[in-house]
Design an enzyme around this catalytic site. Structure first.
Site, PDB file in Angstrom:
ATOM      1  N   SER A   6      29.578  31.629  90.193  1.00 28.99           N
ATOM      2  CA  SER A   6      30.364  31.440  88.964  1.00 28.99           C
ATOM      3  C   SER A   6      31.087  30.107  89.045  1.00 28.99           C
ATOM      4  O   SER A   6      31.272  29.553  90.134  1.00 28.99           O
ATOM      5  CB  SER A   6      31.353  32.597  88.772  1.00 28.99           C
ATOM      6  OG  SER A   6      32.127  32.822  89.936  1.00 28.99           O
ATOM      7  N   GLU A   8      34.410  27.646  87.380  1.00 31.24           N
ATOM      8  CA  GLU A   8      35.685  27.667  86.660  1.00 31.24           C
ATOM      9  C   GLU A   8      35.990  26.319  86.015  1.00 31.24           C
ATOM     10  O   GLU A   8      35.764  25.266  86.614  1.00 31.24           O
ATOM     11  CB  GLU A   8      36.809  28.034  87.633  1.00 31.24           C
ATOM     12  CG  GLU A   8      38.165  28.195  86.948  1.00 31.24           C
ATOM     13  CD  GLU A   8      39.135  28.954  87.828  1.00 31.24           C
ATOM     14  OE1 GLU A   8      38.829  30.122  88.170  1.00 31.24           O
ATOM     15  OE2 GLU A   8      40.176  28.384  88.181  1.00 31.24           O
ATOM     16  N   THR A  39      40.721  28.597  82.753  1.00 29.96           N
ATOM     17  CA  THR A  39      42.130  28.747  83.102  1.00 29.96           C
ATOM     18  C   THR A  39      43.028  28.476  81.899  1.00 29.96           C
ATOM     19  O   THR A  39      42.567  28.106  80.823  1.00 29.96           O
ATOM     20  CB  THR A  39      42.529  27.770  84.224  1.00 29.96           C
ATOM     21  OG1 THR A  39      42.502  26.437  83.697  1.00 29.96           O
ATOM     22  CG2 THR A  39      41.580  27.873  85.391  1.00 29.96           C
ATOM     23  N   HIS A  68      41.314  33.342  81.761  1.00 31.98           N
ATOM     24  CA  HIS A  68      42.452  33.719  82.598  1.00 31.98           C
ATOM     25  C   HIS A  68      43.534  34.291  81.689  1.00 31.98           C
ATOM     26  O   HIS A  68      43.771  33.780  80.589  1.00 31.98           O
ATOM     27  CB  HIS A  68      43.007  32.493  83.319  1.00 31.98           C
ATOM     28  CG  HIS A  68      42.192  32.078  84.499  1.00 31.98           C
ATOM     29  ND1 HIS A  68      42.743  31.477  85.606  1.00 31.98           N
ATOM     30  CD2 HIS A  68      40.858  32.179  84.746  1.00 31.98           C
ATOM     31  CE1 HIS A  68      41.792  31.220  86.479  1.00 31.98           C
ATOM     32  NE2 HIS A  68      40.642  31.628  85.987  1.00 31.98           N
ATOM     33  N   ASP A 100      52.363  31.420  87.008  1.00 32.10           N
ATOM     34  CA  ASP A 100      53.569  30.733  87.466  1.00 32.10           C
ATOM     35  C   ASP A 100      54.625  30.720  86.369  1.00 32.10           C
ATOM     36  O   ASP A 100      54.304  30.598  85.193  1.00 32.10           O
ATOM     37  CB  ASP A 100      53.249  29.282  87.854  1.00 32.10           C
ATOM     38  CG  ASP A 100      52.243  29.227  88.986  1.00 32.10           C
ATOM     39  OD1 ASP A 100      52.358  30.046  89.908  1.00 32.10           O
ATOM     40  OD2 ASP A 100      51.334  28.376  88.935  1.00 32.10           O
ATOM     41  N   ALA A 114      50.904  40.980  88.914  1.00 27.14           N
ATOM     42  CA  ALA A 114      49.554  41.083  88.366  1.00 27.14           C
ATOM     43  C   ALA A 114      49.055  42.527  88.332  1.00 27.14           C
ATOM     44  O   ALA A 114      48.303  42.909  87.439  1.00 27.14           O
ATOM     45  CB  ALA A 114      48.595  40.219  89.171  1.00 27.14           C
ATOM     46  N   TYR A 136      44.246  35.668  98.408  1.00 25.17           N
ATOM     47  CA  TYR A 136      44.718  34.484  99.148  1.00 25.17           C
ATOM     48  C   TYR A 136      44.407  34.608 100.636  1.00 25.17           C
ATOM     49  O   TYR A 136      45.208  35.159 101.397  1.00 25.17           O
ATOM     50  CB  TYR A 136      46.219  34.297  98.926  1.00 25.17           C
ATOM     51  CG  TYR A 136      46.563  34.010  97.492  1.00 25.17           C
ATOM     52  CD1 TYR A 136      46.690  32.707  97.033  1.00 25.17           C
ATOM     53  CD2 TYR A 136      46.721  35.053  96.578  1.00 25.17           C
ATOM     54  CE1 TYR A 136      46.971  32.439  95.701  1.00 25.17           C
ATOM     55  CE2 TYR A 136      46.995  34.794  95.241  1.00 25.17           C
ATOM     56  CZ  TYR A 136      47.122  33.489  94.812  1.00 25.17           C
ATOM     57  OH  TYR A 136      47.391  33.220  93.494  1.00 25.17           O
ATOM     58  N   HIS A 140      49.486  33.958 100.105  1.00 19.63           N
ATOM     59  CA  HIS A 140      50.139  33.397  98.920  1.00 19.63           C
ATOM     60  C   HIS A 140      51.388  32.626  99.353  1.00 19.63           C
ATOM     61  O   HIS A 140      52.158  33.097 100.194  1.00 19.63           O
ATOM     62  CB  HIS A 140      50.528  34.526  97.960  1.00 19.63           C
ATOM     63  CG  HIS A 140      50.968  34.053  96.606  1.00 19.63           C
ATOM     64  ND1 HIS A 140      52.204  33.484  96.390  1.00 19.63           N
ATOM     65  CD2 HIS A 140      50.332  34.055  95.417  1.00 19.63           C
ATOM     66  CE1 HIS A 140      52.307  33.164  95.115  1.00 19.63           C
ATOM     67  NE2 HIS A 140      51.193  33.493  94.499  1.00 19.63           N
ATOM     68  N   GLN A 203      44.809  13.952  94.927  1.00 14.93           N
ATOM     69  CA  GLN A 203      44.889  15.114  94.029  1.00 14.93           C
ATOM     70  C   GLN A 203      44.749  16.412  94.828  1.00 14.93           C
ATOM     71  O   GLN A 203      45.501  17.371  94.623  1.00 14.93           O
ATOM     72  CB  GLN A 203      43.778  15.015  92.976  1.00 14.93           C
ATOM     73  CG  GLN A 203      43.795  16.126  91.933  1.00 14.93           C
ATOM     74  CD  GLN A 203      42.580  16.035  91.016  1.00 14.93           C
ATOM     75  OE1 GLN A 203      41.439  16.067  91.466  1.00 14.93           O
ATOM     76  NE2 GLN A 203      42.826  15.905  89.727  1.00 14.93           N
ATOM     77  N   PHE A 207      47.439  19.539  95.159  1.00 19.19           N
ATOM     78  CA  PHE A 207      47.076  20.917  94.832  1.00 19.19           C
ATOM     79  C   PHE A 207      47.325  21.833  96.028  1.00 19.19           C
ATOM     80  O   PHE A 207      47.885  22.924  95.891  1.00 19.19           O
ATOM     81  CB  PHE A 207      45.586  21.011  94.468  1.00 19.19           C
ATOM     82  CG  PHE A 207      45.228  20.481  93.109  1.00 19.19           C
ATOM     83  CD1 PHE A 207      46.206  20.159  92.170  1.00 19.19           C
ATOM     84  CD2 PHE A 207      43.900  20.307  92.760  1.00 19.19           C
ATOM     85  CE1 PHE A 207      45.868  19.676  90.920  1.00 19.19           C
ATOM     86  CE2 PHE A 207      43.555  19.821  91.507  1.00 19.19           C
ATOM     87  CZ  PHE A 207      44.535  19.508  90.589  1.00 19.19           C
ATOM     88  N   HIS A 257      32.470  31.226  94.077  1.00 21.07           N
ATOM     89  CA  HIS A 257      33.123  30.880  92.815  1.00 21.07           C
ATOM     90  C   HIS A 257      33.589  29.428  92.935  1.00 21.07           C
ATOM     91  O   HIS A 257      34.425  29.111  93.785  1.00 21.07           O
ATOM     92  CB  HIS A 257      34.310  31.804  92.561  1.00 21.07           C
ATOM     93  CG  HIS A 257      35.055  31.526  91.286  1.00 21.07           C
ATOM     94  ND1 HIS A 257      34.518  31.766  90.042  1.00 21.07           N
ATOM     95  CD2 HIS A 257      36.305  31.012  91.071  1.00 21.07           C
ATOM     96  CE1 HIS A 257      35.404  31.433  89.113  1.00 21.07           C
ATOM     97  NE2 HIS A 257      36.480  30.962  89.713  1.00 21.07           N
TER      98      HIS A 257
END
Length: 280
Positions: A6, A8, A39, A68, A100, A114, A136, A140, A203, A207, A257
């Site tokens: 998949s 994203e 997203t 999402h 967030d 969630a 995660y 997390h 970048q 992230f 993914h």
């Protein structure tokens, strides 16, 4: 073993970016992925663009599109209306997240976590949606510890999640260890590893700092050597990520993914490197 794949995307900001993204997902549609996910920003700041992109993907590719859906700052009536809209538009998959808290927003809304969102979706829509949740492998960033994080993940599964998509990582052992611990805790849904390409070091470092994903020291040091040499960064990044994917596929993952950053070329190069079936 048949692996599922998949991809994203994030919603485009304007018409020009939308046209570029359409080209991207049409090229990636030739790889016959299981689904595309889309997203949106903190507090639903791009919710409308997410809906537009999902509808565009369904219309132009016929491949399932999973928006999402974040519950932070949301009310039940609002989420119910979104779910009804998605059902009417033919959406059958949702990525359910806490999300967030946007800067300046103090209240979390009617949902705190969630698992509460997953439970609400199931209660409102039964089995209509295939629900993806986040996992995660490297814990997390806001979790007190690894055990608490695993319990939070299991709550989402127990609430009705069908599948999990992990945060990206570059240490395969972190993933395999997480899956083993999850299985021991009674989790039996597929846990799909999330794969982030390496094309822009500054970048990626930004992230990773925000989401708690570790860039191995040897990878960081090598990337720092390349400075602004984008071609060298891309070539090295392709090899690092290809090796990671090979190890995961050989280790029996259910699939991969990919976090595309809305770029097709990097994904197609990775796909070719892995020796996966040629685009049709």
């Amino acid at each position: 073993m048949n692996h599922k794949f998949s991809f994203e995307f994030f919603p485009p900001r304007d018409d020009e970016a939308a046209a570029r993204l359409r080209q991207t997902y049409q090229r990636l549609a030739a790889l016959k992925p299981e689904f595309f996910s889309v997203t949106f920003g903190a507090g639903g700041s791009t919710q409308e663009k997410t809906v537009e992109t999902v509808c565009d993907i369904l219309q132009h590719t016929g491949i399932e599109a999973a928006p999402h859906l974040s519950c932070i700052g949301s009310r039940r009536d609002g989420i119910r209306a979104i779910l009804d809209d998605y059902r009417q538009k033919g959406v059958k998959r949702i990525v359910a997240l806490r999300g967030d808290l946007p800067s300046g927003m103090l209240a979390t809304g009617e949902f705190r976590y969630a698992n509460e969102l997953v439970e609400f979706i199931r209660r409102e829509t039964g089995d209509h949606f295939h629900i993806e949740v986040a996992a995660y492998p490297e814990v997390h960033p806001q979790a007190a510890n690894a055990e608490t994080d695993l319990l939070n993940f299991k709550r989402k599964v127990d609430a009705g999640a069908d599948e999990a998509l992990t945060q990206y990582f570059y240490n395969a052992d972190a993933y395999f260890n997480f899956v083993e611990r999850a299985h021991k805790a009674g989790v039996d849904i597929p846990i799909m590893p999330g794969i982030m390409p390496i094309t822009n070091y500054s970048q990626l470092a930004r992230f990773s700092e925000a989401c708690g994903a570790e860039i191995p020291r040897w990878v960081r040091k090598q990337l720092e050597c390349y400075g602004d040499d984008r071609d060298a960064i891309r070539a090295f990044g392709l090899e690092v990520v290809s090796d990671l994917c090979r190890r995961l596929l050989e280790g029996g993952v259910p699939g991969l993914h990919f976090y595309t950053m809305n770029q097709a070329d990097t994904m197609l190069a990775l796909w070719k490197n892995l020796g996966l079936p040629a685009p049709q």
